[in-house]
Scaffold this active site. Structure first.
Site, mmCIF file in Angstrom:
data_model
loop_
_atom_site.group_PDB
_atom_site.id
_atom_site.type_symbol
_atom_site.label_atom_id
_atom_site.label_comp_id
_atom_site.label_asym_id
_atom_site.label_seq_id
_atom_site.Cartn_x
_atom_site.Cartn_y
_atom_site.Cartn_z
ATOM 1 N N ASP A 143 3.378 -2.902 -48.315
ATOM 2 C CA ASP A 143 2.703 -3.708 -49.331
ATOM 3 C C ASP A 143 2.345 -2.869 -50.553
ATOM 4 O OD1 ASP A 143 -0.041 -2.676 -49.077
ATOM 5 O OD2 ASP A 143 -0.073 -3.680 -47.137
ATOM 6 N N TYR A 144 1.898 -3.537 -51.582
ATOM 7 C CA TYR A 144 1.649 -2.952 -52.903
ATOM 8 C C TYR A 144 0.754 -1.713 -52.837
ATOM 9 C CZ TYR A 144 0.280 -2.939 -57.889
ATOM 10 O OH TYR A 144 0.057 -2.597 -59.191
#
Length: 243
Positions: A102-103
């Protein structure tokens, strides 16, 4: 004769699972006719088009990327944010990330154009181990870590058993550094697992992906996998042992 989704994956268009979605969504043509049946088989003489573009077989390439925080691990982002592909400006092959981070998560991620290889690395049945280091808020008790080890109930079902190890504890800041190894790849899984025991993740890094680590790389840097590493990873997925 090969299954259509396998041919698309081998051409470097997408992973095998993504290729199946493209077929079901009616975005694939064989000899000018839209095909939506996953069991369809094609030969080398058939003309296969994906979203109007005829596919050609690319030479397979494999890279290990140390993904930094603040980068999207997809090929494209609707919001225009920087993606992992932006870190490979000179690569001509149509590579894509194997799985995702994820980011806000950094660490090991594989980039390739080999859909079959991606399938071996990401499908839960092959149980490829991925080790994460999580800095969490709060200091979990031994019984909390035991829940993670045995499998914990999330909104999308029970997780598989995990290997969990407390690395360090900082009582002053009320944080802990915990090592957790899983073989699944659900969306934001590690973060949700720690949320479930009341210890939200403040920082997360994937330290290893099977035999691969970020040793020798800085965040944002990458290197090509050796043929031996690719072979080892294939053998590991197919036999459960390092060849």
């Amino acid at each position: 004769m090969e299954r259509l989704q396998k041919v698309i994956a081998q051409a470097g268009i997408a992973s095998r699972r993504k290729s199946e979605i493209l077929i079901v969504d009616g975005k694939v043509k064989v000899n000018g006719i839209v095909v939506t049946e996953l069991g369809t088989k094609v030969s080398s003489s058939d003309k296969v088009e994906v979203e109007g573009v005829q596919i050609t077989k690319e030479e397979s390439v494999y890279f290990l990327l140390y993904k930094p925080r603040g980068i999207i691990s997809t090929a494209h982002d609707e919001k225009g944010r920087k993606t992992v592909l932006d870190l490979f400006p000179h690569i001509e092959e149509r590579i894509f990330p194997v799985g995702r981070l994820d980011y806000d998560t950094s660490g090991v991620i594989i980039m390739t154009n080999d859909g079959d290889f991606s399938y071996l690395m990401t499908h839960p049945k092959f149980e490829i181990q991925k080790k994460y280091i999580a800095k969490v808020k709060g200091i979990p008790q031994r019984e909390d870590l035991k829940k993670l080890e045995q499998g914990i109930l999330l909104e999308d079902g029970m997780t598989a058993p995990a290997h969990v190890k407390m690395r360090t504890v900082d009582k002053k800041s009320n944080t802990a550094l915990i090592e957790i190894t899983i073989h699944e790849g659900r969306n934001r899984q590690v973060r949700r697992m720690f949320d479930a025991i009341g210890c939200p993740v403040e920082k997360l890094r994937r330290e290893s992906f099977a035999i691969l680590t970020t040793i020798g790389l800085n965040a944002g840097e990458s290197r090509q996998l050796t043929k031996h590493e690719v072979k080892q990873l294939r053998v590991l997925a197919e036999t459960g042992k390092i060849g």
